[in-house]
Design a protein around this motif. Structure first.
Motif, PDB file in Angstrom:
ATOM      1  N   ARG A 224       0.844  -1.198   0.000  1.00 30.86           N
ATOM      2  CA  ARG A 224       0.000   0.000   0.000  1.00 30.86           C
ATOM      3  C   ARG A 224       0.872   1.237   0.000  1.00 30.86           C
ATOM      4  NH1 ARG A 224      -4.115  -1.973   3.767  1.00 30.86           N
ATOM      5  NH2 ARG A 224      -4.982  -3.802   2.730  1.00 30.86           N
ATOM      6  N   LEU A 225       0.363   2.281  -0.620  1.00 30.17           N
ATOM      7  CA  LEU A 225       1.125   3.523  -0.717  1.00 30.17           C
ATOM      8  C   LEU A 225       0.337   4.661  -0.092  1.00 30.17           C
ATOM      9  CD1 LEU A 225       2.073   3.278  -4.501  1.00 30.17           C
ATOM     10  CD2 LEU A 225       3.362   2.401  -2.553  1.00 30.17           C
ATOM     11  N   LEU A 226       1.052   5.668   0.378  1.00 31.21           N
ATOM     12  CA  LEU A 226       0.402   6.895   0.830  1.00 31.21           C
ATOM     13  C   LEU A 226       0.764   7.975  -0.199  1.00 31.21           C
ATOM     14  CD1 LEU A 226      -1.306   8.088   3.130  1.00 31.21           C
ATOM     15  CD2 LEU A 226       0.811   8.873   4.170  1.00 31.21           C
ATOM     16  N   VAL A 227      -0.217   8.351  -0.987  1.00 35.36           N
ATOM     17  CA  VAL A 227       0.042   9.206  -2.154  1.00 35.36           C
ATOM     18  C   VAL A 227      -0.836  10.450  -2.074  1.00 35.36           C
ATOM     19  CG1 VAL A 227       0.117   9.223  -4.686  1.00 35.36           C
ATOM     20  CG2 VAL A 227       0.358   7.074  -3.466  1.00 35.36           C
ATOM     21  N   SER A 228      -0.358  11.550  -2.631  1.00 36.58           N
ATOM     22  CA  SER A 228      -1.186  12.756  -2.700  1.00 36.58           C
ATOM     23  C   SER A 228      -1.798  12.876  -4.094  1.00 36.58           C
ATOM     24  CB  SER A 228      -0.355  13.999  -2.390  1.00 36.58           C
ATOM     25  OG  SER A 228       0.366  14.391  -3.542  1.00 36.58           O
ATOM     26  N   GLY A 229      -2.812  13.691  -4.195  1.00 38.55           N
ATOM     27  CA  GLY A 229      -3.481  13.891  -5.479  1.00 38.55           C
ATOM     28  C   GLY A 229      -2.533  14.446  -6.522  1.00 38.55           C
ATOM     29  N   SER A 230      -1.709  15.396  -6.123  1.00 36.10           N
ATOM     30  CA  SER A 230      -0.754  15.975  -7.078  1.00 36.10           C
ATOM     31  C   SER A 230       0.212  14.915  -7.573  1.00 36.10           C
ATOM     32  CB  SER A 230       0.048  17.100  -6.414  1.00 36.10           C
ATOM     33  OG  SER A 230      -0.820  18.084  -5.937  1.00 36.10           O
ATOM     34  N   GLU A 231       0.618  14.044  -6.660  1.00 38.88           N
ATOM     35  CA  GLU A 231       1.553  12.985  -7.050  1.00 38.88           C
ATOM     36  C   GLU A 231       0.883  11.991  -7.994  1.00 38.88           C
ATOM     37  OE1 GLU A 231       4.077  13.349  -2.889  1.00 38.88           O
ATOM     38  OE2 GLU A 231       2.421  11.935  -3.048  1.00 38.88           O
ATOM     39  N   ALA A 232      -0.384  11.696  -7.728  1.00 40.21           N
ATOM     40  CA  ALA A 232      -1.108  10.781  -8.613  1.00 40.21           C
ATOM     41  C   ALA A 232      -1.221  11.388 -10.014  1.00 40.21           C
ATOM     42  CB  ALA A 232      -2.493  10.487  -8.049  1.00 40.21           C
ATOM     43  N   LEU A 233      -1.471  12.688 -10.061  1.00 40.50           N
ATOM     44  CA  LEU A 233      -1.543  13.377 -11.353  1.00 40.50           C
ATOM     45  C   LEU A 233      -0.203  13.296 -12.080  1.00 40.50           C
ATOM     46  CD1 LEU A 233      -3.370  16.798 -10.921  1.00 40.50           C
ATOM     47  CD2 LEU A 233      -4.018  14.963 -12.452  1.00 40.50           C
ATOM     48  N   GLY A 234       0.845  13.586 -11.356  1.00 43.78           N
ATOM     49  CA  GLY A 234       2.181  13.588 -11.956  1.00 43.78           C
ATOM     50  C   GLY A 234       2.567  12.207 -12.453  1.00 43.78           C
ATOM     51  N   MET A 235       2.290  11.208 -11.631  1.00 43.11           N
ATOM     52  CA  MET A 235       2.635   9.844 -12.038  1.00 43.11           C
ATOM     53  C   MET A 235       1.830   9.439 -13.258  1.00 43.11           C
ATOM     54  SD  MET A 235       3.228   6.773  -9.383  1.00 43.11           S
ATOM     55  CE  MET A 235       2.179   7.391  -8.115  1.00 43.11           C
ATOM     56  N   GLY A 236       0.558   9.790 -13.242  1.00 40.69           N
ATOM     57  CA  GLY A 236      -0.302   9.466 -14.383  1.00 40.69           C
ATOM     58  C   GLY A 236       0.189  10.140 -15.649  1.00 40.69           C
ATOM     59  N   ALA A 237       0.616  11.388 -15.510  1.00 42.46           N
ATOM     60  CA  ALA A 237       1.081  12.133 -16.681  1.00 42.46           C
ATOM     61  C   ALA A 237       2.330  11.474 -17.266  1.00 42.46           C
ATOM     62  CB  ALA A 237       1.361  13.579 -16.304  1.00 42.46           C
ATOM     63  N   ILE A 238       3.254  11.117 -16.406  1.00 41.53           N
ATOM     64  CA  ILE A 238       4.481  10.485 -16.897  1.00 41.53           C
ATOM     65  C   ILE A 238       4.155   9.141 -17.522  1.00 41.53           C
ATOM     66  CG2 ILE A 238       6.669   9.446 -16.152  1.00 41.53           C
ATOM     67  CD1 ILE A 238       6.968  11.850 -14.250  1.00 41.53           C
ATOM     68  N   GLN A 239       3.263   8.409 -16.881  1.00 37.58           N
ATOM     69  CA  GLN A 239       2.813   7.138 -17.440  1.00 37.58           C
ATOM     70  C   GLN A 239       2.208   7.341 -18.831  1.00 37.58           C
ATOM     71  OE1 GLN A 239       2.969   3.944 -16.888  1.00 37.58           O
ATOM     72  NE2 GLN A 239       1.529   3.531 -18.550  1.00 37.58           N
ATOM     73  N   ALA A 240       1.489   8.470 -18.999  1.00 39.08           N
ATOM     74  CA  ALA A 240       0.815   8.731 -20.262  1.00 39.08           C
ATOM     75  C   ALA A 240       1.772   9.250 -21.334  1.00 39.08           C
ATOM     76  CB  ALA A 240      -0.307   9.735 -20.051  1.00 39.08           C
ATOM     77  N   GLY A 241       3.016   9.421 -20.994  1.00 38.56           N
ATOM     78  CA  GLY A 241       3.972   9.864 -22.003  1.00 38.56           C
ATOM     79  C   GLY A 241       4.259  11.349 -21.977  1.00 38.56           C
ATOM     80  N   CYS A 242       3.756  12.048 -20.977  1.00 39.35           N
ATOM     81  CA  CYS A 242       4.091  13.473 -20.860  1.00 39.35           C
ATOM     82  C   CYS A 242       5.596  13.588 -20.624  1.00 39.35           C
ATOM     83  CB  CYS A 242       3.325  14.092 -19.697  1.00 39.35           C
ATOM     84  SG  CYS A 242       3.836  15.782 -19.327  1.00 39.35           S
ATOM     85  N   ARG A 243       6.262  14.338 -21.492  1.00 37.41           N
ATOM     86  CA  ARG A 243       7.703  14.502 -21.312  1.00 37.41           C
ATOM     87  C   ARG A 243       8.108  15.964 -21.262  1.00 37.41           C
ATOM     88  NH1 ARG A 243       6.894  10.437 -19.820  1.00 37.41           N
ATOM     89  NH2 ARG A 243       7.907   8.427 -20.112  1.00 37.41           N
ATOM     90  N   PHE A 244       7.125  16.839 -21.236  1.00 39.99           N
ATOM     91  CA  PHE A 244       7.440  18.251 -21.064  1.00 39.99           C
ATOM     92  C   PHE A 244       6.389  18.863 -20.158  1.00 39.99           C
ATOM     93  CE2 PHE A 244       7.550  22.761 -21.871  1.00 39.99           C
ATOM     94  CZ  PHE A 244       8.902  23.019 -21.987  1.00 39.99           C
ATOM     95  N   TYR A 245       6.875  19.536 -19.127  1.00 45.03           N
ATOM     96  CA  TYR A 245       5.961  20.194 -18.198  1.00 45.03           C
ATOM     97  C   TYR A 245       6.469  21.599 -17.977  1.00 45.03           C
ATOM     98  CZ  TYR A 245       3.387  21.480 -14.070  1.00 45.03           C
ATOM     99  OH  TYR A 245       2.571  22.148 -13.194  1.00 45.03           O
ATOM    100  N   ALA A 246       5.552  22.550 -17.942  1.00 43.43           N
ATOM    101  CA  ALA A 246       5.963  23.909 -17.604  1.00 43.43           C
ATOM    102  C   ALA A 246       4.978  24.471 -16.594  1.00 43.43           C
ATOM    103  CB  ALA A 246       6.000  24.788 -18.848  1.00 43.43           C
ATOM    104  N   GLY A 247       5.516  25.093 -15.565  1.00 46.74           N
ATOM    105  CA  GLY A 247       4.658  25.659 -14.526  1.00 46.74           C
ATOM    106  C   GLY A 247       5.199  26.996 -14.070  1.00 46.74           C
ATOM    107  N   TYR A 248       4.417  27.636 -13.245  1.00 48.14           N
ATOM    108  CA  TYR A 248       4.857  28.843 -12.564  1.00 48.14           C
ATOM    109  C   TYR A 248       4.274  28.691 -11.169  1.00 48.14           C
ATOM    110  CZ  TYR A 248       5.670  33.771 -11.543  1.00 48.14           C
ATOM    111  OH  TYR A 248       6.107  34.944 -10.976  1.00 48.14           O
ATOM    112  N   PRO A 249       5.082  28.945 -10.135  1.00 47.29           N
ATOM    113  CA  PRO A 249       4.615  28.589  -8.796  1.00 47.29           C
ATOM    114  C   PRO A 249       3.274  29.240  -8.430  1.00 47.29           C
ATOM    115  CG  PRO A 249       6.943  29.134  -8.765  1.00 47.29           C
ATOM    116  CD  PRO A 249       6.433  29.481 -10.137  1.00 47.29           C
ATOM    117  N   ILE A 250       2.348  28.440  -8.014  1.00 47.30           N
ATOM    118  CA  ILE A 250       1.070  28.946  -7.499  1.00 47.30           C
ATOM    119  C   ILE A 250       0.401  27.826  -6.707  1.00 47.30           C
ATOM    120  CG2 ILE A 250      -0.231  28.328  -9.605  1.00 47.30           C
ATOM    121  CD1 ILE A 250      -1.901  30.923  -9.086  1.00 47.30           C
ATOM    122  N   THR A 251      -0.138  28.200  -5.574  1.00 48.43           N
ATOM    123  CA  THR A 251      -0.882  27.247  -4.756  1.00 48.43           C
ATOM    124  C   THR A 251      -2.235  27.006  -5.420  1.00 48.43           C
ATOM    125  OG1 THR A 251       0.135  28.234  -2.820  1.00 48.43           O
ATOM    126  CG2 THR A 251      -1.782  26.848  -2.429  1.00 48.43           C
TER     127      THR A 251
END
Ligand code: TPP
Ligand code: SF4
Lengths: 625, 292
Positions: A224-251
């Motif tokens: 079992r894992l303890l995961v956050s929603g943001s981490e699930a999104l990130g993992m899913g994106a990488i799994q889906a083949g996302c290889r470029f991400y761009a952000g600007y800090p914001i809560t």
């Protein structure tokens, strides 16, 4: 252990280590086979000094939702005197959350600067444990930081859990052994001292136990894992083949940026912190044009700044996944508080009409699966795909079986990209008019073919035109994608129960678990309600939604915004009247909010119910942006 | 659209295929941008680049139309955006030759944020700004470089002094800064060749008169004010570059040629994976491990 319990840890942000305690406790309990759900992490955008609290639901079976704001065990980690509150020392946690402490519950607080008068709590049967954690850490162990371990040890004693410190020792060794054995021992000693003090209080009061007890549950080898929603999104994106991400800090989109910065390079990808919102989305569009699956994420103010580029992605037919982790608006709003008020924006942002797809995952698991779907759809329809989450979903941490992540993988799959041979045979028109609305793509560098991509209106080759028939045909072609999507990829709502003839709770996004639990409780009271939850919000799948709701006794849309954005959309699209339960004070929905709302609507005929709640505020933090 | 095999087409003509034909070009007769178009073609021909190897990013304005008047992959995005798209393109695929072609309004007004940071980021992009001192496409409003060379003893917020893009580029850390003039397309082509070959961000400010709306900075006016950078100028010396600008300014002259050029050390990067087979078999294990 049969009962489920809710633990709330509170203290001064960046000083009392609320996050550390919760992380250590959450991880250990997850390893012990218990389920942890932390759905309501509350922090402030002042960096230091504000009140922070983090409630954890702990249960032997997966909890349906975070339930109510009632707490079984309250841990107040503050220790010093606060001159702003003359009668009480700095006891923000006790004052704010004490009223929600269950009768007969437990209060554990840091008594380093003296004991606190809590007669009102004692009168309600609360068992009170003063623990001079900071003093012990500072005076006996000479390291203030280990006060968190004193508290953790005390908690484990209260729960009669990990008495031999096996779990704790393992976690500490993983974390600190490379810094030396002494550090591990020091922390274990701190935990042991915490336990000792609790023993003494128990003995002095003549209490046998506190009424809560946790036992490890065998998982039969299931990890079992303890995961956050943001981490699930990130993992899913990488799994889906996302290889470029761009952000600007914001809560609350920043954790995704951090995740991608950490992991993308290890998957041959790159993550860019843009110099502003526009640079971020533009760079992502550039990467996408170059053929790489690309994503940006932001929240309210940042999304507003990106809007011009949404139109380019739509008109230029450049695939892009955009995550909007909603926070309370308008303007800078309440950066660290949750809301669902950007639905209207995401279905409408941008001038002119252009195809877009709007998805809204409703659980952490769906964050993982739906972001994969988003990349597939963006590639297939060559348009922006918006994924709407919110602060609650971004911050939620939850115990999830590891197998879930391995089983729900959608391999990246590219359709409609022409090969050099096809180009030589057929030539290339970037915006060829097709029946599906989808034109073939090529990536730059392909020998034998070039493209002209343009946000300005263009002909099939991509050259600028304002000729009326060409304009109309191009507009029709683009918008036909939505028809194709509605036929091939749209999903209807998730339905639990029988909507026909019953009141129906309708929701979207992170509120689903609460609606499901409210349904259970209402049914236990003899009221049959159904839950209808929408995840695929635009283009609105009227043909899938209307039949589900048409015969409902009452449609009660529950959402966290002022106007009832989904309710309005439903009325507009399905021509069905809706009632509303709305909450927009920054807090999550509690099950009791929904139940009160349903009663108010069904018994008293209210058309809408606006949730407010009494929250005693002692120290008002001055928060930033 | 497909490019015919190179063998049968002289490379100089390759750049005219798949492009808007000359008689349908929408620039005013005499517009400086024609010379830029010719100079870009000359440069690409001289570099023996093929259209599929190139990505042209046009700005929003009369100048940005140039992307349609040339063969080659092209993107026409939003006003002010070219350099930020370019950053993403080169990060994704460093093998592409990326050329951004934009106006002065596009680059120094709405796009100045992207300009400043492109200077720092140093993407492998050549930027050619067709600087005419006005917003041509929106009918002649004053751009940041407007008022160049006009005496201005007093000013107001509404019309501040002309903006000097070369100084900003140097100050922001650009590694290639040059200037050229539409009245001398052969010289422009020489400068462009150097810019396109520069390994990093190369900025060329090309004076490209707007014959319709800028009645002050005309070809004649430029001819009287431009002057080649002296042959003994050392472009690798940043202080010399600033001194050169001071010197020209003091004499009321505009330098033409390479003012600063010094490659920076950049980590080599690979093209990012983009095909199914490159993305197959994502190993989640390292990530999963951190959540146990
Ligand atoms: C966000 C936005 N604002 C304004 C415009 C209108 N607009 C189109 S071109 C242009 C200025 C072009 O000037 P410049 O970049 O100097 O190019 P030129 O036409 O002179 O070659 C403006 C303001 C726009 N397209 N987008
Ligand atoms: S308006 Fe000026 S910049 Fe635009 S085409 Fe005409 S001359 Fe050139």
């Amino acid at each position: 252990m049969t009962n489920r319990l809710k633990l709330l840890v509170g203290g001064v942000q960046l000083r009392d280590g609320v996050g550390t305690v919760v992380d250590v406790v959450g991880r250990i309990l997850t390893r012990a086979g218990l389920y942890v759900l932390a759905n309501e992490r509350n922090y402030a955008s002042t960096i230091y000094g504000a009140h922070q609290f983090d409630p954890l639901v702990i249960s032997a079976t997966p909890p349906l939702s975070h339930g109510d704001n009632l707490v079984d065990i309250l841990m107040a980690l503050e220790f010093d005197a606060n001159p702003d509150v003359p009668r009480q020392p700095n006891r923000d946690t006790i004052l704010r959350h004490g009223p929600h402490l269950r009768d007969g519950g437990v209060l554990l607080y840091d008594s380093s600067t003296g004991e606190v008068p809590v007669d009102d709590l004692v009168a309600r049967g609360v068992k009170v444990f003063p623990l001079p954690a900071r003093q012990i850490a500072l005076r006996e162990l000479r390291r203030e930081v280990v006060k968190n371990m004193v508290v953790t040890g005390a908690l484990f004693r209260l729960l009669e859990f990990d008495m031999d410190q096996a779990y704790l020792r393992q976690l500490l060794e993983e974390r600190f052994l490379r810094k030396g054995r002494e550090l591990v021992d020091l922390n274990l000693e701190a935990a042991r001292r915490g336990r000792e003090v609790i023993e003494q209080v128990l003995a002095a009061q003549g209490w046998r136990d506190v009424g809560y007890r946790l036992e490890p549950v065998p998982t039969n080898g299931e990890r079992r894992l303890l995961v956050s929603g943001s981490e699930a999104l990130g993992m899913g994106a990488i799994q889906a083949g996302c290889r470029f991400y761009a952000g600007y800090p914001i809560t609350p989109a920043s954790p995704l940026l951090a995740f991608m910065e950490r992991w993308l390079p290890r998957y041959q990808g790159r993550s860019l912190q843009g110099q502003n919102e526009r640079e971020s989305i533009r760079a992502a569009l550039g990467a996408s044009l170059a053929g790489v699956r690309a994503m940006v994420a932001s929240s309210g103010p940042g999304i507003s700044l990106k809007v011009e580029e949404f139109g380019l992605a739509g008109a230029g037919e450049i695939p892009l996944v955009v995550v909007n982790a909603q926070r309370a608006g308008p303007s800078t709003g309440m950066p660290t508080k949750t809301e669902q008020a950007d639905l209207r924006m995401m279905i409408g942002a941008g001038h002119g009409d252009f195809p877009r797809i709007v998805l809204a995952p409703s659980t952490l698991e769906e964050c993982y699966t739906m972001i994969q779907e988003a990349f597939y759809l963006a590639d297939k329809y060559q348009c922006p795909v918006f994924v709407l989450t919110d602060l609650t979903l971004a911050e939620v941490r939850k115990t999830v079986p590891e197998a879930f992540f391995l089983e729900h993988r959608m391999p990246p799959h590219r359709e409609g990209v022409l090969t050099e041979a096809e180009l030589r045979r057929d030539g290339y028109r970037r915006y060829a008019i097709t029946e599906s609305g989808i034109s073939p793509r090529i990536f730059p560098g392909t020998r034998g073919g070039i493209f002209k991509v343009s946000g300005t209106e263009h002909d099939e080759f991509g050259f600028v035109t304002t000729e009326p028939p060409k304009r109309a045909a191009m507009m029709d072609k683009r918008m036909r994608k939505l028809e194709t999507y509605l036929q091939e990829d749209a999903r209807g709502p998730q339905v639990v129960g029988t909507p026909r003839g019953n009141p129906v709770l309708v929701g979207w996004g992170s509120t689903k678990p609460v609606l499901l639990e409210a349904r259970e409780r209402l049914r236990a009271d003899g009221l049959d309600v159904a839950v209808v939850h929408l995840t695929h919000l635009w283009p609105f799948p009227t043909h899938l939604v209307r039949p589900v709701l048409a015969d409902a006794a009452a449609i009660i849309v529950c959402e966290q915004n002022w106007s009832g954005q989904l309710a309005d959309l439903l009325q507009e699209r399905c021509l069905l009247p809706t009632r509303r339960i709305l909450k927009y004070n920054g807090r999550v929905f509690y099950v009791s909010d929904i139940i009160r709302g349903v009663r108010e609507i069904l018994r008293n005929g209210a058309t809408e119910f606006r949730v407010s709640e009494f929250v005693p505020v002692t120290v008002e933090a001055h928060e930033g942006d | 659209m497909s490019t015919k095999p190179a063998a049968r087409t002289p490379i100089s003509k390759v750049w005219e295929e798949n492009a808007v034909p000359r008689h349908r070009i929408q620039w005013c007769p005499g517009c400086g941008d024609y010379a830029v178009l010719n100079a870009v073609k000359m440069a690409l021909t001289r570099l023996e680049l093929m259209p599929h190897e190139v990505l042209l990013i046009g700005g929003i304005g009369c100048s940005g139309q140039i992307r349609n008047y040339l063969n080659g992959n092209a993107l026409h995005g939003t006003h002010g955006g070219p350099l930020a798209y370019a950053v993403g393109v080169t990060m994704a695929n460093p093998e592409l030759r990326v050329i951004a072609l934009a106006g002065d309004g596009d680059t120094f007004a709405i796009g100045v944020e992207n300009f400043v940071h492109a200077c720092r980021r140093d993407p492998n992009v050549a930027l050619i700004v067709m600087d005419n001192g006005v917003y041509g496409l929106t009918t002649g409003q004053r751009s940041p470089t407007g008022g160049l060379g006009q005496p201005q003893e007093e000013f107001s917020e509404e019309s501040p002094p002309a903006f000097n893009p070369l100084r900003l580029a140097l100050a922001a850390g650009a590694t290639f800064v040059a200037q050229s003039f539409s009245g001398d397309p052969r010289h422009s082509a020489d400068v462009y060749v150097e810019a396109i070959e520069h390994p990093g961000f190369a900025f060329v400010n090309d004076f490209s008169p707007c014959v319709t709306y800028n009645k002050f900075n005309t070809y004649d006016w430029f001819k009287q004010h431009v002057e080649l950078v002296p042959p003994d100028h050392d472009p690798a010396d940043l202080q010399a570059a600033f001194r050169l600008l001071d010197d020209f300014e003091a004499r009321g002259r505009l330098p033409l040629g390479v003012i600063y050029r010094r490659p920076r050390r950049k980590k080599p990067q690979q093209r990012l994976p983009m095909w199914d087979h490159e993305l197959a078999d994502v190993d989640l294990e390292p990530m999963l491990r951190t959540f146990r």
